[in-house]
Design a protein around this motif. Structure first.
Motif, PDB file in Angstrom:
ATOM      1  N   LEU A 144       0.788  -1.408  -0.183  1.00 22.32           N
ATOM      2  CA  LEU A 144      -0.145   0.010   0.024  1.00 22.32           C
ATOM      3  C   LEU A 144       0.866   1.180   0.160  1.00 22.32           C
ATOM      4  O   LEU A 144       1.858   1.332   0.505  1.00 22.32           O
ATOM      5  CB  LEU A 144      -0.715   0.113   1.430  1.00 22.32           C
ATOM      6  CG  LEU A 144      -2.273   0.899   1.227  1.00 22.32           C
ATOM      7  CD1 LEU A 144      -3.050   0.318   0.235  1.00 22.32           C
ATOM      8  CD2 LEU A 144      -2.918   0.879   2.547  1.00 22.32           C
ATOM      9  N   ALA A 145       0.468   2.255  -0.719  1.00 25.03           N
ATOM     10  CA  ALA A 145       1.219   3.543  -0.626  1.00 25.03           C
ATOM     11  C   ALA A 145       0.155   4.451  -1.090  1.00 25.03           C
ATOM     12  O   ALA A 145      -1.112   4.420  -1.680  1.00 25.03           O
ATOM     13  CB  ALA A 145       2.291   3.574  -1.794  1.00 25.03           C
ATOM     14  N   VAL A 146       0.395   5.812  -0.783  1.00 21.29           N
ATOM     15  CA  VAL A 146      -0.561   7.020  -0.859  1.00 21.29           C
ATOM     16  C   VAL A 146       0.263   8.182  -1.587  1.00 21.29           C
ATOM     17  O   VAL A 146       1.617   8.305  -1.146  1.00 21.29           O
ATOM     18  CB  VAL A 146      -1.054   7.393   0.370  1.00 21.29           C
ATOM     19  CG1 VAL A 146      -0.035   7.870   1.316  1.00 21.29           C
ATOM     20  CG2 VAL A 146      -2.283   8.596  -0.007  1.00 21.29           C
ATOM     21  N   SER A 147      -0.366   8.880  -2.409  1.00 24.40           N
ATOM     22  CA  SER A 147       0.219  10.056  -3.080  1.00 24.40           C
ATOM     23  C   SER A 147       0.564  11.273  -2.106  1.00 24.40           C
ATOM     24  O   SER A 147      -0.089  11.197  -0.891  1.00 24.40           O
ATOM     25  CB  SER A 147      -0.670  10.519  -3.954  1.00 24.40           C
ATOM     26  OG  SER A 147      -1.675  11.171  -3.995  1.00 24.40           O
ATOM     27  N   PRO A 148       1.537  12.118  -2.320  1.00 25.35           N
ATOM     28  CA  PRO A 148       1.804  12.871  -1.387  1.00 25.35           C
ATOM     29  C   PRO A 148       0.676  13.995  -0.798  1.00 25.35           C
ATOM     30  O   PRO A 148       0.358  14.453   0.286  1.00 25.35           O
ATOM     31  CB  PRO A 148       2.918  14.070  -1.815  1.00 25.35           C
ATOM     32  CG  PRO A 148       3.438  12.972  -2.772  1.00 25.35           C
ATOM     33  CD  PRO A 148       2.726  12.112  -3.411  1.00 25.35           C
ATOM     34  N   ASP A 149      -0.379  14.418  -1.810  1.00 24.79           N
ATOM     35  CA  ASP A 149      -1.445  15.008  -1.565  1.00 24.79           C
ATOM     36  C   ASP A 149      -2.755  14.269  -1.156  1.00 24.79           C
ATOM     37  O   ASP A 149      -3.790  14.717  -0.650  1.00 24.79           O
ATOM     38  CB  ASP A 149      -2.052  15.979  -2.911  1.00 24.79           C
ATOM     39  CG  ASP A 149      -2.327  14.838  -4.036  1.00 24.79           C
ATOM     40  OD1 ASP A 149      -2.724  13.703  -3.617  1.00 24.79           O
ATOM     41  OD2 ASP A 149      -2.553  15.296  -5.275  1.00 24.79           O
ATOM     42  N   GLY A 150      -2.280  12.982  -0.903  1.00 25.69           N
ATOM     43  CA  GLY A 150      -3.527  12.023  -0.175  1.00 25.69           C
ATOM     44  C   GLY A 150      -4.852  11.936  -1.110  1.00 25.69           C
ATOM     45  O   GLY A 150      -5.826  11.261  -0.785  1.00 25.69           O
ATOM     46  N   LYS A 151      -4.524  12.061  -2.518  1.00 30.13           N
ATOM     47  CA  LYS A 151      -5.811  12.072  -3.344  1.00 30.13           C
ATOM     48  C   LYS A 151      -5.710  10.674  -4.010  1.00 30.13           C
ATOM     49  O   LYS A 151      -6.731  10.307  -4.430  1.00 30.13           O
ATOM     50  CB  LYS A 151      -5.909  13.259  -4.306  1.00 30.13           C
ATOM     51  CG  LYS A 151      -6.065  14.496  -3.797  1.00 30.13           C
ATOM     52  CD  LYS A 151      -6.178  15.718  -4.707  1.00 30.13           C
ATOM     53  CE  LYS A 151      -6.292  16.979  -4.121  1.00 30.13           C
ATOM     54  NZ  LYS A 151      -6.224  17.908  -5.117  1.00 30.13           N
ATOM     55  N   ARG A 152      -4.679  10.161  -4.059  1.00 32.54           N
ATOM     56  CA  ARG A 152      -4.612   8.618  -4.699  1.00 32.54           C
ATOM     57  C   ARG A 152      -4.012   7.707  -3.604  1.00 32.54           C
ATOM     58  O   ARG A 152      -2.986   7.945  -3.026  1.00 32.54           O
ATOM     59  CB  ARG A 152      -3.797   8.549  -6.049  1.00 32.54           C
ATOM     60  CG  ARG A 152      -4.521   9.277  -7.095  1.00 32.54           C
ATOM     61  CD  ARG A 152      -3.343   9.335  -8.371  1.00 32.54           C
ATOM     62  NE  ARG A 152      -4.115   9.668  -9.561  1.00 32.54           N
ATOM     63  CZ  ARG A 152      -3.740   9.626 -10.902  1.00 32.54           C
ATOM     64  NH1 ARG A 152      -2.749   9.283 -11.074  1.00 32.54           N
ATOM     65  NH2 ARG A 152      -4.401  10.308 -11.804  1.00 32.54           N
ATOM     66  N   VAL A 153      -4.507   6.552  -3.776  1.00 31.37           N
ATOM     67  CA  VAL A 153      -4.016   5.571  -3.136  1.00 31.37           C
ATOM     68  C   VAL A 153      -3.526   4.335  -3.892  1.00 31.37           C
ATOM     69  O   VAL A 153      -4.329   3.976  -4.803  1.00 31.37           O
ATOM     70  CB  VAL A 153      -5.098   4.889  -2.034  1.00 31.37           C
ATOM     71  CG1 VAL A 153      -4.370   3.616  -1.105  1.00 31.37           C
ATOM     72  CG2 VAL A 153      -5.442   5.863  -1.107  1.00 31.37           C
TER      73      VAL A 153
END
Length: 356
Positions: A129-138
Motif C-alpha cells: 500500500l502507498a499514498v500520493s503526497p496530496d492524499g488524493k490517490r491510494v
C-alpha cells in the motif's frame, strides 16, 4: 474499472493501558524508550503516524487502534471489514488495507471523527500500500496467481483504475512507495526468477524502467534520487541495497544479517529503521553503517517514526506499542564532532598588501 463508495464501520471504546518505564535501551543513549502502551487487541500487523494520531492495525481483531498524536494514550478503536494488513496515515486520514473471505478492500478513516468514511473493494490479494503526497490517490499492489498489478484509487473521484505490471511464476508485489512529486511510483516485485524494482510513471501508468536486485525484496524507501531496497534470503540474511536513479544501478550493499521484514526512513532521511526477528536495526544513511539495535519485550512486528522524528513507535506481536524518544540527528552528529580530538593548526601567516 468502476468503483462503489460504501461508508462502513463504527467507533467503539477501549481500555488501553500505558506504562512509563523510561528505560535506556541502547548503548548510544540517543534512542531511549519512554513508555509502553498495551493495546490489547492481539498481534499488531502495521503502524503509521499522522498529524492527527498514530494508527495501529490489529489484524487479529478486525480493527485499528488510534493513539493521540503524541502516542501517549489511545483515543478509540475503529472496526474495519476484514483483517487489516497494512496502514498509511496522512494529515487527517488513514488508509487501511483489509482482507476478508469475499474480497480485499481499502478503507478510509477520518482521524478526527475516528470513523470509517469510505471503503473501496479491490477484488483480490493486496500485498502493498502507498499514498500520493496530496492524499488524493491510494496505490494497492495486488497479486492473483502469476499476475501482479496496482489498483489506483482516486479518493476524490471515488473510482479505481489499474496499472498492469506483468506476470511470472510466483510473482508478487512486495512493497510500494511514491516519490515526493507524486509523479513516480516504485514497486518491488519478486518472482521465481528473482527480484527487481519497477519504476512507474504515475501519470501515464506505464513502467519506465526495471532494475534487477536478486534476493527477495521485503521493503523499499525513496530519498531524493536514491531508493533503498531491503532484501532477505537464507544465504546472506538481510541486506540493504542502494539504487541510484541517475544510473538505475545498485551502487552499494550493506549486509545486516538476520531476517528483516520492514524498512522505514526517519523524516530527516538520516536513519533507516529495519525490523528484524528480535530487534530493530538502526542504519545511518550518511555512512551506511549500523549504528544501533533496539530491543523490546516481545518480537517487534513493525515501526513508524513520528511526524517530526523525535519519537519512534515500535509495535510487537504481543499487542504493545513501545514509544522511544529519538535525539535529533544533527545534534548527535554535532556532539560526535565535538568529541573528536582537536586538530593542530599552524599559526596564520600575516598577509601583505599587493602592490599595484
Amino acid at each position: 474499472m468502476a468503483n462503489f463508495l460504501m461508508p462502513v464501520g463504527h467507533t467503539i471504546s477501549t481500555d488501553t493501558r500505558e506504562t512509563d518505564d523510561a528505560l535506556v535501551d541502547t548503548a548510544r543513549n540517543d534512542v531511549v524508550i519512554e513508555r509502553r502502551i498495551t493495546v490489547g487487541r492481539g498481534p499488531i500487523g502495521d503502524i503509521a503516524a499522522g498529524d492527527a494520531g498514530v494508527v495501529v492495525a490489529n489484524f487479529g481483531s478486525d480493527s485499528v487502534s488510534i493513539l493521540d498524536p503524541a502516542g501517549r494514550a489511545l483515543g478509540a478503536d475503529v472496526s474495519v471489514e476484514g483483517e487489516p494488513t497494512a496502514v498509511i496515515a496522512t494529515r487527517d486520514r488513514a488508509f487501511v488495507a483489509t482482507a476478508s473471505a469475499s474480497h480485499d478492500a481499502v478503507s478510509v478513516i477520518d482521524l478526527e471523527t475516528r470513523s470509517v468514511v469510505a471503503t473501496f473493494p479491490v477484488a483480490f490479494g493486496v500485498t502493498a500500500l502507498a499514498v500520493s503526497p496530496d492524499g488524493k490517490r491510494v496505490y494497492a499492489g495486488r497479486t492473483l496467481g502469476d499476475r501482479v498489478d496496482i489498483a489506483v484509487i482516486d479518493v476524490v473521484a471515488e473510482r479505481v483504475g489499474t496499472i498492469d505490471i506483468g506476470h511470472g511464476p510466483a510473482a508478487a508485489i512486495d512493497a510500494l512507495t511514491v516519490d515526493p512529486s507524486g509523479k513516480r511510483l516504485f514497486a518491488a516485485i519478486t518472482d521465481a526468477g528473482g527480484s527487481r524494482l519497477a519504476i512507474v510513471d504515475a501519470e501515464t501508468s506505464r513502467v519506465q524502467r526495471v532494475v534487477a536486485v536478486g534476493s527477495p525484496i521485503r521493503d523499499i524507501a525513496h530519498i531524493d534520487g536514491t531508493v533503498y531496497v531491503l532484501t532477505s534470503d537464507r544465504a546472506v540474511g538481510g541486506a540493504v541495497h542502494v539504487i541510484e536513479l541517475s544510473t538505475n544501478k545498485v551502487t552499494d550493499t550493506v549486509e545486516i544479517g538476520g531476517a528483516p521484514t520492514q524498512l522505514v526512513m526517519s523524516p530527516d532521511h538520516a536513519r533507516a529503521y529495519i525490523v528484524d526477528y528480535d530487534r530493530v536495526v538502526v542504519l545511518c544513511t550518511l555512512s551506511l553503517e549500523v549504528i544501533d539495535a533496539l530491543s523490546v519485550d516481545a518480537r517487534p512486528s513493525c515501526v513508524a517514526p513520528g511526524i517530526d522524528g523525535s519519537q519512534l513507535y515500535v509495535a510487537d506481536y504481543s499487542g504493545t506499542v513501545n514509544v522511544f524518544s529519538v535525539e535529533s540527528t544533527m545534534e548527535m552528529l554535532y556532539s560526535q564532532f565535538l568529541a573528536t580530538d582537536p586538530i593542530a593548526l599552524s599559526a596564520p601567516r600575516s598577509l601583505q598588501p599587493v602592490a599595484v
